[in-house]
Design a protein around this motif. Sequence first.
Motif: not given
Length: 331
Positions: A281-288
């Motif tokens: 979730l964190i690597p997914l949300l970081n760029p978003i």
Amino acid sequence: MEDKNITTITEFIILGFYEFPELQIPLFLLFLLLYLVILMGNLTIITMTCLDPRLHTPMYFFLCNLSFLDVSYTSVTLPKLMDISLRNSHHISAIGCFTQMYYFMFSVCVEFLLLTVMAYDRYVAICHPLRYSIIMNMRRCVLMVTGAWIYGVLEPVTHTILLSHLSYCGSHEINHFFCDLSALLKLSCTNISTIDHMTYVLAGLVMLPCFLLTLTSYVYIISAILRIRSSEGRRKAFSTCSSHLTVVTLFYVSLACLYVKPTSMQSLDLNKLIALLYNVLIPLLNPIIYSLKNRELKEAIKKVGKRTQFAKTKKHIFLVRKGLTSHLSKR
């Protein structure tokens, strides 16, 4: 009292999400999709930062390192999880397992330090804007990031060496989707109090100072923002650090739930879900989060998109002209 069956460990069995045997293929497709999105999002940030001169600033330099780190540690854990879901390949060598655990701990340590450096960068930008270019010069930024990576490489070495020398008895099944420290300690029949105490000591040397420095930075940042008289000025000042604050909150909450409690009190099933939050979730949300909150990054993406479209149109016109010229010459 019977002696425990102590053996020299050569491989472990990672169970993954074995509780849902009928969902293994859907889980594989889900993890594959998430992994591709993580790669695309973080590599986009890295590419945009390299291509657009307007993004050659300390904040995006740190963000580029954070994106590279997210791609790296996700690539250590998710491919094996997908392999387990697709091919039912649960076995992993002892060396591979300890290497995976080392890399995960290394990634956590580096992320602590990078997020702390980014908090300091936001503090200087908001509280000392006139001196920002002097304080956050490129040489200092490179030194801070290099120090974070070097410390991250060295910090997990002791843990890994001690863990690899523990005796493992009974089952070698790891109730997790990767070789996590807590899951490996559960399998050991050796006294693990030394490693437990060392974990708290190292957490005190890394996690606590990083948390306090980040907290102090944001106390000063919020104080400076509240002193701004205009609501528009407060909004603009807060927007420069809101992305980082969101990412920091997610990071600290997930890591605190995962590791800030004694090993004996940890539930491995709950740890799996929390670790999934950190790993996916964190690597997914970081760029978003950073893409939505940062105007410069959105403009850079649009600019590159327009360049790509223009290049395609130009190439198409060239091919059409070339084809037309060839057709006329034949006539």
